[in-house]
Design a protein around this motif. Structure first.
Motif, PDB file in Angstrom:
ATOM      1  N   THR A  17      34.421  32.703  31.340  1.00 16.44           N
ATOM      2  CA  THR A  17      35.059  34.013  31.488  1.00 16.44           C
ATOM      3  C   THR A  17      36.537  33.804  31.784  1.00 16.44           C
ATOM      4  O   THR A  17      37.100  32.750  31.453  1.00 16.44           O
ATOM      5  CB  THR A  17      34.356  34.827  32.599  1.00 16.44           C
ATOM      6  OG1 THR A  17      34.935  36.128  32.680  1.00 16.44           O
ATOM      7  CG2 THR A  17      34.446  34.147  33.940  1.00 16.44           C
ATOM      8  N   THR A  18      37.175  34.791  32.389  1.00 16.69           N
ATOM      9  CA  THR A  18      38.571  34.676  32.766  1.00 16.69           C
ATOM     10  C   THR A  18      38.726  34.878  34.267  1.00 16.69           C
ATOM     11  O   THR A  18      37.876  35.490  34.914  1.00 16.69           O
ATOM     12  CB  THR A  18      39.447  35.705  32.025  1.00 16.69           C
ATOM     13  OG1 THR A  18      38.941  37.010  32.293  1.00 16.69           O
ATOM     14  CG2 THR A  18      39.446  35.441  30.533  1.00 16.69           C
ATOM     15  N   ILE A  19      39.800  34.363  34.816  1.00 16.62           N
ATOM     16  CA  ILE A  19      40.084  34.529  36.236  1.00 16.62           C
ATOM     17  C   ILE A  19      40.492  35.969  36.508  1.00 16.62           C
ATOM     18  O   ILE A  19      41.312  36.549  35.795  1.00 16.62           O
ATOM     19  CB  ILE A  19      41.184  33.553  36.673  1.00 16.62           C
ATOM     20  CG1 ILE A  19      40.661  32.117  36.574  1.00 16.62           C
ATOM     21  CG2 ILE A  19      41.658  33.852  38.081  1.00 16.62           C
ATOM     22  CD1 ILE A  19      41.703  31.071  36.834  1.00 16.62           C
ATOM     23  N   ASN A  20      39.894  36.544  37.521  1.00 18.72           N
ATOM     24  CA  ASN A  20      40.193  37.922  37.901  1.00 18.72           C
ATOM     25  C   ASN A  20      40.892  37.907  39.261  1.00 18.72           C
ATOM     26  O   ASN A  20      40.255  37.828  40.299  1.00 18.72           O
ATOM     27  CB  ASN A  20      38.902  38.738  37.963  1.00 18.72           C
ATOM     28  CG  ASN A  20      39.144  40.170  38.379  1.00 18.72           C
ATOM     29  OD1 ASN A  20      40.262  40.667  38.279  1.00 18.72           O
ATOM     30  ND2 ASN A  20      38.110  40.838  38.842  1.00 18.72           N
ATOM     31  N   ALA A  21      42.211  37.941  39.237  1.00 19.63           N
ATOM     32  CA  ALA A  21      42.994  37.885  40.474  1.00 19.63           C
ATOM     33  C   ALA A  21      44.161  38.865  40.392  1.00 19.63           C
ATOM     34  O   ALA A  21      45.322  38.472  40.382  1.00 19.63           O
ATOM     35  CB  ALA A  21      43.494  36.473  40.719  1.00 19.63           C
ATOM     36  N   PRO A  22      43.868  40.161  40.318  1.00 25.19           N
ATOM     37  CA  PRO A  22      44.958  41.134  40.166  1.00 25.19           C
ATOM     38  C   PRO A  22      45.777  41.335  41.433  1.00 25.19           C
ATOM     39  O   PRO A  22      46.924  41.756  41.370  1.00 25.19           O
ATOM     40  CB  PRO A  22      44.219  42.420  39.788  1.00 25.19           C
ATOM     41  CG  PRO A  22      42.862  42.266  40.403  1.00 25.19           C
ATOM     42  CD  PRO A  22      42.552  40.800  40.304  1.00 25.19           C
ATOM     43  N   ALA A  23      45.193  41.058  42.595  1.00 19.46           N
ATOM     44  CA  ALA A  23      45.897  41.310  43.846  1.00 19.46           C
ATOM     45  C   ALA A  23      46.925  40.207  44.106  1.00 19.46           C
ATOM     46  O   ALA A  23      46.653  39.032  43.871  1.00 19.46           O
ATOM     47  CB  ALA A  23      44.906  41.368  45.006  1.00 19.46           C
ATOM     48  N   PRO A  24      48.110  40.563  44.577  1.00 16.06           N
ATOM     49  CA  PRO A  24      49.150  39.550  44.803  1.00 16.06           C
ATOM     50  C   PRO A  24      48.713  38.426  45.730  1.00 16.06           C
ATOM     51  O   PRO A  24      49.106  37.272  45.544  1.00 16.06           O
ATOM     52  CB  PRO A  24      50.297  40.357  45.412  1.00 16.06           C
ATOM     53  CG  PRO A  24      50.097  41.749  44.912  1.00 16.06           C
ATOM     54  CD  PRO A  24      48.600  41.921  44.825  1.00 16.06           C
ATOM     55  N   ARG A  25      47.884  38.722  46.730  1.00 17.93           N
ATOM     56  CA  ARG A  25      47.461  37.695  47.680  1.00 17.93           C
ATOM     57  C   ARG A  25      46.066  37.168  47.367  1.00 17.93           C
ATOM     58  O   ARG A  25      45.471  36.454  48.174  1.00 17.93           O
ATOM     59  CB  ARG A  25      47.517  38.244  49.105  1.00 17.93           C
ATOM     60  CG  ARG A  25      48.928  38.549  49.580  1.00 17.93           C
ATOM     61  CD  ARG A  25      48.945  38.940  51.036  1.00 17.93           C
ATOM     62  NE  ARG A  25      48.451  37.863  51.891  1.00 17.93           N
ATOM     63  CZ  ARG A  25      49.202  36.848  52.312  1.00 17.93           C
ATOM     64  NH1 ARG A  25      50.466  36.779  51.947  1.00 17.93           N
ATOM     65  NH2 ARG A  25      48.693  35.918  53.096  1.00 17.93           N
ATOM     66  N   GLY A  26      45.535  37.528  46.203  1.00 12.91           N
ATOM     67  CA  GLY A  26      44.257  36.983  45.796  1.00 12.91           C
ATOM     68  C   GLY A  26      43.072  37.837  46.219  1.00 12.91           C
ATOM     69  O   GLY A  26      43.212  38.836  46.920  1.00 12.91           O
ATOM     70  N   ASN A  27      41.898  37.423  45.774  1.00 14.87           N
ATOM     71  CA  ASN A  27      40.674  38.151  46.081  1.00 14.87           C
ATOM     72  C   ASN A  27      39.465  37.307  45.672  1.00 14.87           C
ATOM     73  O   ASN A  27      39.583  36.331  44.942  1.00 14.87           O
ATOM     74  CB  ASN A  27      40.631  39.487  45.335  1.00 14.87           C
ATOM     75  CG  ASN A  27      40.608  39.305  43.826  1.00 14.87           C
ATOM     76  OD1 ASN A  27      41.609  38.929  43.226  1.00 14.87           O
ATOM     77  ND2 ASN A  27      39.461  39.543  43.213  1.00 14.87           N
ATOM     78  N   TRP A  28      38.285  37.714  46.155  1.00 17.19           N
ATOM     79  CA  TRP A  28      37.041  37.063  45.748  1.00 17.19           C
ATOM     80  C   TRP A  28      36.648  37.525  44.357  1.00 17.19           C
ATOM     81  O   TRP A  28      36.733  38.701  44.034  1.00 17.19           O
ATOM     82  CB  TRP A  28      35.912  37.409  46.710  1.00 17.19           C
ATOM     83  CG  TRP A  28      36.007  36.742  48.037  1.00 17.19           C
ATOM     84  CD1 TRP A  28      36.369  37.304  49.220  1.00 17.19           C
ATOM     85  CD2 TRP A  28      35.703  35.372  48.328  1.00 17.19           C
ATOM     86  NE1 TRP A  28      36.326  36.377  50.227  1.00 17.19           N
ATOM     87  CE2 TRP A  28      35.918  35.179  49.710  1.00 17.19           C
ATOM     88  CE3 TRP A  28      35.277  34.294  47.557  1.00 17.19           C
ATOM     89  CZ2 TRP A  28      35.724  33.953  50.338  1.00 17.19           C
ATOM     90  CZ3 TRP A  28      35.082  33.076  48.180  1.00 17.19           C
ATOM     91  CH2 TRP A  28      35.298  32.906  49.552  1.00 17.19           C
ATOM     92  N   GLN A  29      36.195  36.591  43.538  1.00 18.54           N
ATOM     93  CA  GLN A  29      35.616  36.904  42.238  1.00 18.54           C
ATOM     94  C   GLN A  29      34.150  36.500  42.277  1.00 18.54           C
ATOM     95  O   GLN A  29      33.822  35.354  42.584  1.00 18.54           O
ATOM     96  CB  GLN A  29      36.336  36.162  41.113  1.00 18.54           C
ATOM     97  CG  GLN A  29      35.784  36.476  39.721  1.00 18.54           C
ATOM     98  CD  GLN A  29      36.655  35.909  38.610  1.00 18.54           C
ATOM     99  OE1 GLN A  29      37.710  35.352  38.848  1.00 18.54           O
ATOM    100  NE2 GLN A  29      36.207  36.065  37.371  1.00 18.54           N
ATOM    101  N   THR A  30      33.261  37.436  41.974  1.00 16.97           N
ATOM    102  CA  THR A  30      31.824  37.169  41.982  1.00 16.97           C
ATOM    103  C   THR A  30      31.342  36.873  40.569  1.00 16.97           C
ATOM    104  O   THR A  30      31.635  37.618  39.638  1.00 16.97           O
ATOM    105  CB  THR A  30      31.051  38.367  42.558  1.00 16.97           C
ATOM    106  OG1 THR A  30      31.462  38.585  43.915  1.00 16.97           O
ATOM    107  CG2 THR A  30      29.546  38.118  42.530  1.00 16.97           C
ATOM    108  N   ILE A  31      30.603  35.805  40.423  1.00 13.49           N
ATOM    109  CA  ILE A  31      30.045  35.380  39.141  1.00 13.49           C
ATOM    110  C   ILE A  31      28.528  35.368  39.268  1.00 13.49           C
ATOM    111  O   ILE A  31      27.978  34.781  40.208  1.00 13.49           O
ATOM    112  CB  ILE A  31      30.535  33.965  38.771  1.00 13.49           C
ATOM    113  CG1 ILE A  31      32.066  33.927  38.685  1.00 13.49           C
ATOM    114  CG2 ILE A  31      29.902  33.498  37.463  1.00 13.49           C
ATOM    115  CD1 ILE A  31      32.652  34.812  37.608  1.00 13.49           C
TER     116      ILE A  31
END
Length: 222
Positions: A97-111
């Motif tokens: 898939t692709t990295i999902n990090a829209p927030a400037p300080r990052g976030n959790w991505q659930t797979i």
């Protein structure tokens, strides 16, 4: 009163087990980034504990939106020797898939993996991400300064063009995040059990509870 208690219990059964996260070492407090090359694996190891022996997904902390939208593969590995050493780990589940990090300080991505994998108590397994993009010269992943036990959190770098082989991690340059190799803390990668990946939305639980309540009232009138 019994009906209300039953409905409350039903609603609770649909709620995600947010306090669990059995397979995590971090304190949910990302402190700094992990710098890598364009060809890297980030992984954390765990031992299965009863009754939480089913793994159906993982979470990865994307530290910064710099990586947002870049291709990545998320993996679940087994340990053929069951020795807690990641060098010979073998992939048993993959999500491309692709990295999902829209927030400037990052976030959790659930797979969520394609299938749930059952382990025996005591079995070692690993969850993590492999990343290759020749146009992207560095990679950011969340790193908690909490020190994990020896050898439970690793980055593996690969030289040369093309993606590194996730089934041959021993061919890469392995760094353990236990302080012995100059890297401290624990990489923020979690394994998820089925109750942490498959809980329906709160609205779904409310509708289900309401439906049962209506059915019970209609039955009581008969």
């Amino acid at each position: 009163m019994r009906i209300l208690l039953s409905i409350a219990a039903l609603a609770a059964s649909f709620a995600p087990n947010s306090s669990a996260y059995v397979y995590k070492y971090d304190t949910d407090a990302p402190i700094f980034s992990t710098m890598g090359l364009s060809n890297h694996v980030i992984a954390v190891g765990y031992q299965a504990t009863s009754p939480h022996t089913m793994i159906s997904g993982m979470q990865f902390w994307n530290f910064s939106n710099v990586a947002n939208g870049h291709a990545a593969s998320f993996h679940l590995w087994s340990d053929p020797n069951n020795d807690g050493i990641i060098n010979n780990a073998q992939v048993i589940q993959t999500v491309n898939t692709t990295i999902n990090a829209p927030a400037p300080r990052g976030n959790w991505q659930t797979i969520v993996f394609p299938a749930t994998t059952a382990f025996a108590p005591g079995d070692w397994f690993y969850v993590g991400i492999s990343f290759y993009d020749p146009t992207f010269s560095y990679f950011l992943g969340g790193n908690d300064t909490t020190v994990a036990a020896n050898g439970l959190s690793w980055t593996i770098g690969f030289a040369g063009p093309g993606a590194g082989d996730p089934n041959n991690l021993g061919s890469g340059s392995i760094t353990r995040y236990d302080g012995s190799g100059g890297a401290n803390g624990v990489l923020m990668v979690r394994g998820l059990t089925p109750d942490e990946t498959s809980a329906p939305e709160p609205g779904t639980a409310a509708l289900a509870a309401a439906g049962i309540l209506v059915a019970l009232r209609l039955r009581a009138r008969r």
